[in-house]
Design a protein around this motif. Structure first.
Motif, PDB file in Angstrom:
ATOM      1  N   THR A  80      60.640 125.387 100.928  1.00 11.52           N
ATOM      2  CA  THR A  80      60.163 126.164  99.779  1.00 11.52           C
ATOM      3  C   THR A  80      61.348 126.898  99.158  1.00 11.52           C
ATOM      4  OG1 THR A  80      58.110 126.529 101.003  1.00 11.52           O
ATOM      5  CG2 THR A  80      58.440 127.850  99.034  1.00 11.52           C
ATOM      6  N   ASN A 107      54.539 133.989  99.582  1.00 10.68           N
ATOM      7  CA  ASN A 107      54.501 132.679  98.925  1.00 10.68           C
ATOM      8  C   ASN A 107      54.110 131.520  99.828  1.00 10.68           C
ATOM      9  OD1 ASN A 107      55.663 133.066  96.022  1.00 10.68           O
ATOM     10  ND2 ASN A 107      56.963 134.308  97.360  1.00 10.68           N
ATOM     11  N   ALA A 125      49.784 132.324 100.839  1.00  9.46           N
ATOM     12  CA  ALA A 125      49.604 131.631  99.557  1.00  9.46           C
ATOM     13  C   ALA A 125      48.146 131.228  99.368  1.00  9.46           C
ATOM     14  CB  ALA A 125      50.497 130.394  99.506  1.00  9.46           C
ATOM     15  N   ARG A 126      47.691 131.267  98.117  1.00  7.65           N
ATOM     16  CA  ARG A 126      46.294 130.922  97.823  1.00  7.65           C
ATOM     17  C   ARG A 126      46.011 129.457  98.133  1.00  7.65           C
ATOM     18  NH1 ARG A 126      44.848 133.984  92.094  1.00  7.65           N
ATOM     19  NH2 ARG A 126      45.049 136.125  92.881  1.00  7.65           N
ATOM     20  N   GLN A 127      46.945 128.596  97.788  1.00  7.89           N
ATOM     21  CA  GLN A 127      46.812 127.176  98.113  1.00  7.89           C
ATOM     22  C   GLN A 127      47.720 126.841  99.290  1.00  7.89           C
ATOM     23  OE1 GLN A 127      47.775 125.164  94.466  1.00  7.89           O
ATOM     24  NE2 GLN A 127      45.651 125.153  93.774  1.00  7.89           N
ATOM     25  N   GLN A 128      47.277 125.875 100.084  1.00  7.40           N
ATOM     26  CA  GLN A 128      48.047 125.491 101.270  1.00  7.40           C
ATOM     27  C   GLN A 128      49.383 124.881 100.860  1.00  7.40           C
ATOM     28  OE1 GLN A 128      46.080 122.677 103.788  1.00  7.40           O
ATOM     29  NE2 GLN A 128      47.671 122.672 105.334  1.00  7.40           N
ATOM     30  N   VAL A 129      50.473 125.396 101.467  1.00 12.09           N
ATOM     31  CA  VAL A 129      51.810 124.891 101.166  1.00 12.09           C
ATOM     32  C   VAL A 129      52.070 123.685 102.066  1.00 12.09           C
ATOM     33  CG1 VAL A 129      54.274 125.437 101.142  1.00 12.09           C
ATOM     34  CG2 VAL A 129      52.613 127.177 100.487  1.00 12.09           C
ATOM     35  N   ARG A 130      52.206 122.520 101.447  1.00  5.43           N
ATOM     36  CA  ARG A 130      52.374 121.284 102.230  1.00  5.43           C
ATOM     37  C   ARG A 130      53.838 120.979 102.522  1.00  5.43           C
ATOM     38  NH1 ARG A 130      47.882 116.787 100.512  1.00  5.43           N
ATOM     39  NH2 ARG A 130      46.051 118.068 100.882  1.00  5.43           N
TER      40      ARG A 130
END
Length: 436
Positions: A48, A35, A39-44
């Motif tokens: 989490t 996750n 993750a496909r999109q960057q976790v900012r």
């Protein structure tokens, strides 16, 4: 507190794993990898939440450090621990990278046993830890680091390489000051200080040595000039001085010369850098003053008048001036009249925003506002937040002055007169407030 601590590489492989509580299982390791790391999109967000489990993570180079918990913990405390833990590791084996962690995994587990007890942080002080965990870490050094150590031993300068050449030798110096103020409605200064920075851009050939002189009180007294008045604002020659409360220098400054000769001597890095930071609280020239007048006319109407005065030389121009006058929460409408600039009521900010592009020194202008209020059942009185200001002026509010700036380069054929020097003073608003 912390249920488990995991360290991952950039591929998501677990390098260090320590579980402190039974409610954290192996699936937590995989959940973070899937996750967050993959993750496909960057976790900012650094926090989490996955399946009622909280993951607090920080990243150092290509290493992920994650603290896992299922309890309601203090997030700031967890991040403080993670940062302290990275500092402890750096003090033992230097740079945090995959190779160093693999070489020192026994040491890291030993540190974790001392630092965390059942998930509660105990002692992260490096000095104390090194008294009973005495083994030294295994450091892996790159070629660049080895060259840096060699240059330090041989006395070379680490922040500037040799052989730099420019067709035109130039030196740009910006004195950037942020003036902070809290003033009473009667015009009494409750608190004021200036936070200043000296920024330099150096485009000089060779290895030049620069000498920099300021009008600091200590410097002027060391030159043999007597202070006339008790406030310490002027020397015997009548030149204004500034009393610097504390200052911080770039590593290139020779501190021994500053302490003995009171001159700032340095070999500058190439390009842009911050030479100095300072703070002063005495004899501050306040660029603007706001005189507010608030009158409540019944329960549904209010009149506001704000007079703005500029207190600097008429030849100078203040720019990007913005005055923010707060309004009550039950404001229904505002009628505005200003002599200079543009004013607008912003319902989203609950404030009247008055903007003036330019304003010369020793000038005065004013704004009048009639505010219509909605009737409310609450008897709570409006607290009247302070009026805030933003601006930019072309001088230093502390009185800071560059007395001289000299460049010496004995090896190359150019002197101080051949160097083009630019000095600029910029005064900006920090937290600049006047109470209503």
């Amino acid at each position: 507190m912390i249920g488990g601590l995991f360290m991952y590489n950039h591929k998501g492989e677990v390098l260090i794993s320590r579980v402190y509580r039974d409610d954290i299982g192996r699936n937590a390791v995989d959940a973070f990898r899937v996750n967050v790391i993959h993750a496909r999109q960057q976790v900012r967000s650094p926090v989490t939440n996955i399946a009622r489990t909280s993951f607090f993570h920080i990243r150092r180079a290509n290493i992920w450090l994650a603290a896992v918990t299922k309890q309601n913990v203090n997030g700031a405390m967890v991040f403080e621990f993670l940062i302290r833990f990275t500092q402890v590791m750096q003090s033992y084996f230097g740079k945090i990278n995959e190779e160093n962690i693999k070489n020192n995994f026994v040491l890291i587990y030993e540190l974790l046993d001392e630092i965390l007890d059942f998930g509660y942080p105990q002692n992260c002080d490096t000095g104390v830890l090194k008294t009973f965990i005495t083994q030294t870490g295994v450091k892996s050094q790159s070629k660049e680091e080895q060259m840096q150590i060699t240059s330090q031993v041989t006395g070379q300068i680490g922040w500037r390489r040799e052989g730099i050449k420019y067709r035109r030798n130039e030196l740009f110096l910006d004195v950037l000051e942020y003036v902070n103020l809290l003033m009473s409605p009667q015009g009494q200064v409750l608190s004021a200080h200036v936070a200043g920075r000296i920024l330099m851009k150096s485009y000089l050939s060779g290895m030049p040595e620069c000498k920099f002189g300021i009008n600091d009180k200590i410097v002027m007294e060391s030159k043999g000039t007597k202070i006339l008045d008790d406030s310490g604002s002027r020397t015997a020659s009548g030149k204004p001085v500034v009393v610097i409360d504390d200052c911080q220098f770039h590593q290139c400054v020779k501190l021994s010369k500053f302490e003995t000769e009171h001159s700032i001597s340095f070999i500058p890095p190439d390009g842009e850098f911050e030479l100095m930071r300072y703070r002063t609280t005495k004899d501050i020239s306040l660029p603007f003053r706001v005189i507010p007048l608030v009158r409540e006319v019944g329960r549904t109407r209010m009149e506001v008048k704000a007079v703005l005065k500029s207190n600097f030389k008429p030849s100078l121009l203040g720019q990007k001036i913005e005055v923010k006058i707060p309004t009550p929460l039950n404001t229904a409408g505002v009628q505005l009249l200003c002599l200079k600039g543009k004013a607008k009521y912003k319902a989203s900010d609950n404030a009247i925003v008055w903007k003036i592009k330019r304003m010369a020194g020793m000038k005065e202008t004013q704004l009048s506002a009639e505010i219509d209020l909605l009737e409310t059942d609450t008897k709570k009185k409006w607290t009247r937040p302070p009026i805030s200001m933003n601006f930019e002026v072309p001088f230093a509010p502390s009185g800071f002055k560059v007395r001289y700036l000299k460049v010496f380069e004995p090896k190359l054929n150019y002197s101080d007169h051949d160097v083009v020097k630019w000095v600029r003073y910029i005064g900006r608003s920090g937290l600049y407030e006047t109470r209503c």
